[in-house]
Design an enzyme around this catalytic site. Sequence first.
Site, short mmCIF file in Angstrom:
data_model
loop_
_atom_site.label_atom_id
_atom_site.label_comp_id
_atom_site.label_asym_id
_atom_site.label_seq_id
_atom_site.Cartn_x
_atom_site.Cartn_y
_atom_site.Cartn_z
N PRO A 2 0.84 -1.20 0.00
CA PRO A 2 0.00 0.00 0.00
C PRO A 2 0.87 1.25 0.00
O PRO A 2 1.81 1.36 0.79
CB PRO A 2 -0.78 -0.14 1.31
CG PRO A 2 -0.78 -1.59 1.61
CD PRO A 2 0.55 -2.10 1.12
N GLU A 3 0.56 2.17 -0.91
CA GLU A 3 1.30 3.42 -0.99
C GLU A 3 0.45 4.52 -0.35
O GLU A 3 -0.60 4.24 0.24
CB GLU A 3 1.66 3.71 -2.44
CG GLU A 3 2.48 2.57 -3.07
CD GLU A 3 2.84 2.78 -4.52
OE1 GLU A 3 2.94 3.94 -4.96
OE2 GLU A 3 3.01 1.77 -5.25
#
Length: 276
Positions: A2-3
Amino acid sequence: MPEMPEVETVRRTMIPLIKGKTIEKVILWYPKIVATDHEKFLSELPGKKIIDIDRYAKYLLIRLSDNLTIVSHLRMEGKYHLTTSDAPKDKHDHVEFIFTDGTALRYNDVRKFGRMQLILTGTERQTTGIGKLGYEPNSSEFTSEYLINGLKRKKKNIKNTLLDQSVVAGLGNIYVDEVLWRTKIHPLSQANKIPAEKVIELHDQINQIITEAIKLQGTTVHSFLNANGQVGGFQSKLQVYGHVGEPCPVCGTKFEKIKVNGRGTTFCPHCQVIYK
């Protein structure tokens, strides 16, 4: 992994689920998820109220009463979901926060890479990895001048520079590939050789892509789900990531894929200029 847009989406979807609730009990099925003292984590959290949830880059900051914060990094596949305390445990559920109303927040992580830390609120930069990060996109500190000066100090390639988080915080493989394609910068360009006018363009596109991705609740390529168990929507907007062998929408040249410091990197060999 996840960014920043995905973590922001998790934050926004978690707030209505747990804000205002009081922790009754904590269960550590896999204690290594907690990077600080396990006994303190178990003993200090009961009775604490969820005040709010903040975020910096890829870190969630779960604010508690009595000036405490749980700093959570999801790493590759960490997820939170709300359930009930008597619901059957999934084999990848590793931490459970049971609330006084009978609901429970569970942390699920297939690879067990995610980490939590219990700290005093306000000490994030002194006690966690946040202290090593640069500014995040769309913040008042993240100006084009800041990015120009930051890249001047970097002699490595721009792909690695944007991934290392020390100049720009929150970007990962997906968004770096998209940003570099939009700005027509080859991923192997030496960061300090990119012209200032190109860096300004890079700055603007970083802000734009992050804004777009947050609006569409992140990107689901493999396993990302928000706190409601829903996928993101930005994957339908990806122009280069995941499109190796397909024609570039601008010039028609087939996208190529290389490894940059072990990370798969897709780019257009015709549109993206290399600066050395």
